[in-house]
Design a protein around this motif. Structure first.
Motif, PDB file in Angstrom:
ATOM      1  N   ASP A  71       1.029  -1.372  -0.173  1.00  0.00           N
ATOM      2  CA  ASP A  71       0.379   0.019   0.242  1.00  0.00           C
ATOM      3  C   ASP A  71       1.422   1.574  -0.158  1.00  0.00           C
ATOM      4  O   ASP A  71       2.685   1.829   0.050  1.00  0.00           O
ATOM      5  N   PRO A  72       0.324   2.719  -0.404  1.00  0.00           N
ATOM      6  CA  PRO A  72       0.891   3.228  -0.307  1.00  0.00           C
ATOM      7  C   PRO A  72       1.787   4.539   1.093  1.00  0.00           C
ATOM      8  O   PRO A  72       3.139   4.755   0.929  1.00  0.00           O
ATOM      9  N   THR A  73       1.692   3.753   2.059  1.00  0.00           N
ATOM     10  CA  THR A  73       2.501   3.681   3.031  1.00  0.00           C
ATOM     11  C   THR A  73       4.163   2.999   3.436  1.00  0.00           C
ATOM     12  O   THR A  73       5.327   2.490   4.091  1.00  0.00           O
ATOM     13  N   MET A 130       0.124  -2.252  -6.374  1.00  0.00           N
ATOM     14  CA  MET A 130      -0.239  -1.415  -5.247  1.00  0.00           C
ATOM     15  C   MET A 130      -1.635  -1.114  -4.827  1.00  0.00           C
ATOM     16  O   MET A 130      -2.419  -0.957  -5.895  1.00  0.00           O
ATOM     17  N   ARG A 160      10.768   4.580  -1.050  1.00  0.00           N
ATOM     18  CA  ARG A 160       9.431   4.769  -0.671  1.00  0.00           C
ATOM     19  C   ARG A 160       8.154   3.877  -1.600  1.00  0.00           C
ATOM     20  O   ARG A 160       8.965   3.808  -2.816  1.00  0.00           O
ATOM     21  N   ALA A 161       6.797   4.081  -1.748  1.00  0.00           N
ATOM     22  CA  ALA A 161       5.806   3.210  -2.596  1.00  0.00           C
ATOM     23  C   ALA A 161       6.454   3.350  -3.757  1.00  0.00           C
ATOM     24  O   ALA A 161       6.417   3.049  -4.425  1.00  0.00           O
ATOM     25  N   PRO A 162       6.282   5.242  -3.691  1.00  0.00           N
ATOM     26  CA  PRO A 162       6.065   5.583  -5.306  1.00  0.00           C
ATOM     27  C   PRO A 162       7.466   5.028  -6.314  1.00  0.00           C
ATOM     28  O   PRO A 162       7.107   4.478  -7.294  1.00  0.00           O
ATOM     29  N   GLU A 177       7.516   1.043  -6.528  1.00  0.00           N
ATOM     30  CA  GLU A 177       6.070   0.259  -8.253  1.00  0.00           C
ATOM     31  C   GLU A 177       7.093   1.417  -9.202  1.00  0.00           C
ATOM     32  O   GLU A 177       6.540   0.209 -10.224  1.00  0.00           O
ATOM     33  N   ASP A 203      -4.321   2.260   0.419  1.00  0.00           N
ATOM     34  CA  ASP A 203      -3.909   2.843   1.632  1.00  0.00           C
ATOM     35  C   ASP A 203      -4.946   1.627   2.348  1.00  0.00           C
ATOM     36  O   ASP A 203      -5.947   2.090   2.399  1.00  0.00           O
TER      37      ASP A 203
END
Length: 275
Positions: A139-141, A197, A184-186, A189, A200
């Protein structure tokens, strides 16, 4: 892994991880949320032995590896592992490091797909557990950090220098393993470190949904695909093509291959048996 067992009985209770199995889907949860699921000697050993046991039993068709609480896994426990290893001699340290590598090998060699459900931190050994998995649903975290150089060790721990370039490329792997900075996630990915992905807070349910999809599919085909992906990483093309041909010839004699044709002819979904 061989399905044949010796005298050892099935493990009745796992002390260092939480294990649940539902209709072919296993969920293995790192459950030390107060320590961000930091790994102990016992947790490494349980993961190694659990994966071997599940592989022998052949009752699991997909596995979700998750972390309880605020993050996936913060790596080795600073006090219980790093502090303890300072008092070990070389032979003991080699035994420990071989054990952590055996966990990675067990993830790569088990005959079912492993899906890491990543939220929050996946650092050090936690990042490698996610890396070794077949899918990383995040997830984005989520943030990954290969921290080994930050503690004065080689970034190539637990097979990371073998696996990471094959997932994200040599350039990104060099940066991540040398500097140990969080990804971090972005960005994860973008460079291919994240397979899917999720929304949240949605890593766990998305990972379970993927596991269910895989478990309901042709398990033997999935197992052989995973085996070939691992085996052919170091093979020349001619050997890979020959191994593919042999594998397909065997699967074409299987029940699932015939079932696909019957289902297609009868205009119905296949009923996969994993044989």
């Amino acid at each position: 892994m061989s399905p044949f067992t010796g005298s050892a009985a099935r493990t009745a209770r796992w002390e260092h991880v939480r294990v649940g199995i539902d209709d072919g889907v296993a969920t293995v949860t790192l459950a030390r949320p107060d320590k961000l699921n930091a790994l102990t000697f016992g947790a490494y050993a349980d993961l190694r032995d659990l994966l071997a046991e599940l592989s022998r039993e052949r009752a699991v068709r997909a596995l979700v590896l998750a972390g309880e609480g605020r993050g996936f896994c913060s790596g080795g426990d600073v006090d219980e592992i790093i502090g303890a290893t300072l008092a070990m001699d070389t032979a003991q340290l080699l035994d420990f490091n071989r054990m952590t590598g055996q966990v990675v090998r067990a993830i790569r060699e088990c005959p079912f797909p492993v899906i890491a459900a990543v939220h929050g931190v996946a650092a050090g050994a936690g990042a490698v557990l996610a890396l070794a998995s077949d899918f990383r649903v995040a997830d984005p975290t989520a943030r990954f950090a290969f921290l080994f150089t930050r503690v004065g060790l080689s970034g190539g721990d637990m097979g990371a220098a073998y696996l990471l370039p094959r997932v994200v490329g040599l350039g990104h792997a060099t940066r991540l393993l040398m500097l140990g900075e969080p990804v971090r996630a972005p960005e994860a990915e973008r460079i291919g470190l994240i397979s899917e992905m999720a929304e949240d807070g949605g890593a766990d349910p998305a990972a379970r949904a993927l596991a269910r999809r895989l478990a309901d599919g042709p398990a033997l085909a999935h197992a052989q695909t995973k085996a070939l992906l691992t085996a052919e990483l170091d093979m020349p093309l001619a050997a890979s093509v020959e191994l593919d041909a042999s594998t397909q010839a065997l699967l074409m004699n299987g029940e699932d291959y015939a079932e696909f044709h019957a289902a297609f002819t009868e205009k119905r979904p296949p009923k996969w048996q994993g044989r």
